[in-house]
Write a protein that holds these residues in place. Structure first.
Motif, PDB file in Angstrom:
ATOM      1  N   THR A 106       0.819  -1.221   0.000  1.00 53.16           N
ATOM      2  CA  THR A 106       0.000   0.000   0.000  1.00 53.16           C
ATOM      3  C   THR A 106       0.853   1.272   0.000  1.00 53.16           C
ATOM      4  N   VAL A 107       2.168   1.115  -0.017  1.00 55.61           N
ATOM      5  CA  VAL A 107       3.037   2.280   0.171  1.00 55.61           C
ATOM      6  C   VAL A 107       3.021   3.212  -1.041  1.00 55.61           C
ATOM      7  N   VAL A 108       3.260   2.657  -2.214  1.00 57.89           N
ATOM      8  CA  VAL A 108       3.354   3.504  -3.412  1.00 57.89           C
ATOM      9  C   VAL A 108       1.970   3.605  -4.047  1.00 57.89           C
ATOM     10  N   LYS A 109       1.479   4.820  -4.163  1.00 57.97           N
ATOM     11  CA  LYS A 109       0.103   5.012  -4.609  1.00 57.97           C
ATOM     12  C   LYS A 109       0.025   5.110  -6.135  1.00 57.97           C
ATOM     13  N   HIS A 110      -1.099   4.672  -6.642  1.00 59.41           N
ATOM     14  CA  HIS A 110      -1.408   4.864  -8.054  1.00 59.41           C
ATOM     15  C   HIS A 110      -1.756   6.348  -8.271  1.00 59.41           C
ATOM     16  N   ASP A 111      -1.572   6.815  -9.491  1.00 55.54           N
ATOM     17  CA  ASP A 111      -1.857   8.233  -9.785  1.00 55.54           C
ATOM     18  C   ASP A 111      -3.292   8.616  -9.416  1.00 55.54           C
ATOM     19  N   GLU A 112      -4.229   7.687  -9.624  1.00 59.96           N
ATOM     20  CA  GLU A 112      -5.625   7.980  -9.253  1.00 59.96           C
ATOM     21  C   GLU A 112      -5.752   8.223  -7.751  1.00 59.96           C
ATOM     22  N   GLU A 113      -5.017   7.410  -6.985  1.00 63.12           N
ATOM     23  CA  GLU A 113      -5.075   7.590  -5.528  1.00 63.12           C
ATOM     24  C   GLU A 113      -4.465   8.921  -5.129  1.00 63.12           C
ATOM     25  N   ILE A 114      -3.366   9.276  -5.783  1.00 55.46           N
ATOM     26  CA  ILE A 114      -2.722  10.558  -5.466  1.00 55.46           C
ATOM     27  C   ILE A 114      -3.714  11.695  -5.733  1.00 55.46           C
ATOM     28  N   SER A 115      -4.441  11.603  -6.849  1.00 56.43           N
ATOM     29  CA  SER A 115      -5.430  12.651  -7.141  1.00 56.43           C
ATOM     30  C   SER A 115      -6.503  12.699  -6.061  1.00 56.43           C
ATOM     31  N   LEU A 116      -6.945  11.510  -5.638  1.00 56.02           N
ATOM     32  CA  LEU A 116      -7.976  11.447  -4.599  1.00 56.02           C
ATOM     33  C   LEU A 116      -7.449  12.053  -3.294  1.00 56.02           C
ATOM     34  N   ILE A 117      -6.212  11.726  -2.959  1.00 54.69           N
ATOM     35  CA  ILE A 117      -5.630  12.245  -1.713  1.00 54.69           C
ATOM     36  C   ILE A 117      -5.452  13.763  -1.799  1.00 54.69           C
TER      37      ILE A 117
END
Lengths: 421, 397
Positions: free
Chosen positions: B178-189
């Motif tokens: 779970t450490v390295v996020k997908h770009d979609e997750e980064i946008s959500l965060i």
């Protein structure tokens, strides 16, 4: 040995600890000027000490050892634990002591200054395994427990006690959990106050539920009113007032559709919605539950029917909270009503659970537990009917077991009171 | 406004989509190949959300939930009956990545029988057999055991029924997934952080002398819910928590009966979760001019926070973040009052890793001081919690 026991850092934190009273158990029952009891004190100390001693005698333990925040509160009345590795050891013969991590030092000092904890014997350790193990080992040696048989709540101590091979550690989680089942009279008095506060907050909901309002905004506004009232009633109390409402079809899922204590964006109260709200105040870490079903606008025939069934089942469940009867009888009393009315297929959980420090407390299993209900057990009674597409119907009271059931939450629950015109 | 179209698999505002699903499921397969596992079994809410995109709604200690992801084969879940409608809501909106789930019951049913909680171990054994996993080597994310009615429920007890089943605790490897996020997750965060930042600003505006800190917190929580409604389409999973503690109890107490007074130091946490992706923004502010000592603590914490955020550079050792904090506190002579919650270890930081940086100092008598930030690691660290940390901005008059 015990290099961390007196590091410069924790001397600094611990230097001004209030002096211990000359003798006798500590425990400062908190009574507000208006005679409200809002915190646990001496009576609960005596009650729990008796329970722990009886367990130690029964199981031939020389001590009990706890590691979780829940049991630091249960056994030592310390609620400022900030996480990490900790121990509370309660010897059969001797004074309890705590090993706390550095991060809890100021939390301890605030509580000690208010004479809340039931012991003054605390050691602060640096936050690493070796320091904690050293501190615990040294303390067990000092207190004559190096050959002891110790009942533990979790497996947390197995490596910590490697340096004391003669200590016998025995997992006693099952027996220890049961200790939480019967409350002291004082604890029940505190729960009664929390219940009364919940009733007051439910009255605010009655005034404030209206179509168009955002559900999350309503809950935050009701909690704010609750805190204002709590401050009037219990100056300086440790109080939390979580409020959480589900409105419309989503209420058919008891814990919402998404994050618990959250809602979906844009969730609004709409005309025709059925709502369930959860009001869970806790005083001094002891929570109660008060949940009500509301109808926004004139109820439909189906809503009326389901509401009436839940009310009847809930009242039957409450009446069954009688000392000496089987715990499972509470569940069967409510379920029988649903069976009779033909709604049993809409049931998705047990009728209730114990209430206490853990929130969902012992007894966890209500439906199949044939043990007798002990006097002083506190339970939620919250049968529900859940219809996908329409919503949920649930009424939840906090009930104390006695010769006849004592219902602590008194806010109205009849349909007429719960319809928002 | 349109509803989130998760069903199409494209990411909508406030959610993640099939690109994230494929990325994460790829990570699961790589882990199984690396560890020679036939399946992964998840019981923690974090990993269940990660792999299925469903938000677990019951507690493990009384109502265990299990998701199994075979290396070759379709994933399946064993869910508590209370989750029935929550699952159905999410599944019907196309938001979950697992289609095969079975339920167990904690209450007796005359009709539509289901296995009971007390039969959980046998139910899981039977589903593993049906999936051909009865002799498998399965990696598990936790060894949590539920205790219901004197019966212990958990995979170690399932093994008593399936003696050739092998369980490997791969909790650390799972956490690593779970450490390295997908770009979609980064946008959500980023969206989540933006809402938390907005909330901190509202606290600034809402506070008045004489108000309860809890009252201000609840007003801010309410306004964040309103703002989320303006920003996002209906149906995004949203949770908001605000808590302020005022001096001298900062960090160490809960005292909602505290009223805002001149001279207070106030530490406010604003936590927002969108689709269970949480960001906590913490700021210390003063009501009225701070004392010299308060200002000194504040400046030291600000400097430590900035240094820690700046150290979140991909490729550098993780411990560099805490070292940056320690150096600043040593320089200020505050080591003995410092508590941090900082990443440790010498593993290199990875690009698109998310870290929380919240150094604080806590002086008995004066109170505590803490800033909490969320940072995306990269060649240049991206601090998502952009609320100002300087003394002038955080002093209210």
């Amino acid at each position: 040995m015990a290099s961390a026991l007196a590091t410069e850092r924790w001397r600094l934190f611990a230097q001004d600890l209030p002096a211990a009273p000359a003798q006798g158990p500590r425990g400062n029952t908190s009574v507000a000027p208006n005679d409200r009891v809002w915190a646990l004190g001496k009576q609960t100390l005596i009650h729990r000490t008796r329970l722990m001693r009886e367990l130690m005698d029964r199981e031939k333990f020389d001590a009990l050892a706890f590691s979780s925040g829940l049991y630091l509160k249960f056994a030592a009345n310390f609620s400022g634990f900030a996480g990490g590795e900790a121990a509370c050891v309660v010897p059969r013969n001797g004074n309890p002591f705590l090993i706390l991590p550095a991060s809890s030092a100021n939390g301890w000092r605030f509580q000690a200054a208010a004479q809340r904890p039931w012991t003054t014997d605390v050691t602060f350790s640096d936050e690493n395994d070796a320091a904690f193990n050293d501190a615990l080992t040294a303390k067990l040696e000092q207190t004559g427990l190096r050959h002891a048989r110790i009942g533990v709540e979790t497996s947390a101590f197995s490596s910590a006690l490697a340096a004391l091979p003669e200590v016998q550690v025995e997992r006693a989680a099952r027996q220890i959990d049961v200790l939480r089942m019967v409350k002291s009279k004082e604890e029940i008095a505190v729960m009664r106050e929390a219940a009364s506060l919940a009733d007051w907050v439910q009255g605010c909901y009655r005034e404030n539920i209206r179509p168009g309002r955002l559900v999350g905004e309503l809950d935050a506004a009701m909690a704010a009113l609750g805190y204002q009232e709590a401050t009037r009633r219990f100056p300086d109390a440790d109080v939390t007032i979580p409020c959480w409402t589900l409105s419309g079809p989503v209420s058919a899922s008891p814990h919402g559709a998404g994050t618990t204590f959250g809602n979906l964006s844009g969730a609004r109260i709409e005309p025709g919605h059925v709502l369930i709200n959860n009001v869970y105040p806790s005083l001094d870490g002891v929570p109660i539950e008060n949940e009500r079903t509301w109808i926004c606008g004139k109820p439909t025939r189906r809503q009326t029917e389901l509401f009436a069934a839940v009310l009847a089942a809930q009242e039957a469940g409450c009446e069954a909270v009688v000392a000496g009867r089987p715990i499972a009888a509470i569940d069967s009393a409510a379920l029988s009503v649903f069976e009779r009315l033909g709604f049993a297929d809409m049931v998705y959980h047990r009728t209730g659970h114990g209430l206490g420090l853990a929130g969902h407390d012992e007894p966890i299993d209500m439906a199949f537990n044939t043990a007798p209900i002990p006097e002083g057990m506190v339970t939620s009674v919250e049968p529900s009917l859940l219809e996908y597409g329409l919503g949920g119907f649930r009424i939840d009271d906090t009930v104390v077991a006695a010769e006849t059931a004592q219902i602590l939450t008194r806010s109205p629950k009849d349909l007429k009171s719960q319809v928002i015109e | 406004m349109t509803a989130p179209s998760q069903g199409s698999g494209r990411r909508s505002i406030g959610t993640v989509g099939h690109a994230t699903r494929d990325y994460r499921h790829g990570l699961l397969r790589e882990l199984m190949d690396r560890e020679k596992l036939d399946a992964l079994a998840f019981m923690s809410d974090r990993l269940i959300k990660f792999a299925s995109n469903w938000s677990l709604d019951v507690a493990w200690f009384e109502r265990p939930t299990l998701f199994v992801f075979p290396r070759n084969g379709a994933p399946f879940g064993i869910l508590h009956e209370l989750s029935t409608n929550s699952w159905r809501f999410t599944a019907e909106s196309g938001g979950v990545w697992v289609s095969n789930v079975s339920f167990y019951s904690e209450h007796p049913r005359l009709h539509h029988r289901l296995p009971l909680s007390l039969q959980w171990n046998a139910m899981v054994a039977s589903h593993l057999e049906q999936a051909g996993l009865q002799h498998a080597r399965i990696g598990v994310d936790a060894e949590e055991l539920a205790r219901v009615g004197g019966v212990t429920l958990g995979l170690p007890y399932v093994r008593e029924l399936l003696p050739r089943l092998r369980l490997e605790n791969v909790a650390a490897q799972c956490a690593d997934l779970t450490v390295v996020k997908h770009d979609e997750e980064i946008s959500l965060i980023q969206e989540t952080a933006s809402l938390a930042n907005w909330g901190q600003q509202r606290w600034h505006e809402q506070v008045r002398p004489g108000l309860l800190t809890a009252e201000v917190d609840m007003k801010v929580a309410a306004s964040i819910v309103e703002e989320a409604t303006r920003r996002y389409p209906p149906g995004v999973e949203l949770a908001v928590f605000c808590q302020t503690i005022s001096s001298p109890k900062t960090w160490f107490g809960t005292a909602p009966s505290d009223r805002v007074e001149k001279g207070d130091a106030l530490v406010t946490s604003v936590s927002v979760q969108l689709n269970a992706q949480g960001v906590t923004n913490e700021r210390t502010r003063f009501y009225g001019k701070p004392s010299q000592r308060q200002a000194g603590l504040f400046e030291a914490v600000r400097a430590a926070s900035e240094a820690a955020c700046a150290a979140a550079v991909a490729g550098k050792p993780t411990a560099q973040v805490s070292a940056a904090v320690r150096t600043r506190f040593e320089k200020a002579g505050l080591t003995q009052f410092a508590l941090d919650d900082l990443p440790t270890g010498n593993v290199p930081l990875r690009a698109k890793q998310l870290i929380t940086v919240r150094p604080g100092v806590y002086e008995w008598g004066t109170g505590g001081c803490r800033h909490g930030n969320v940072v995306v690691v990269g060649d240049r660290p991206e601090v998502l919690t952009t609320t100002p940390m300087d003394l002038a901005s955080q002093t209210l008059t």
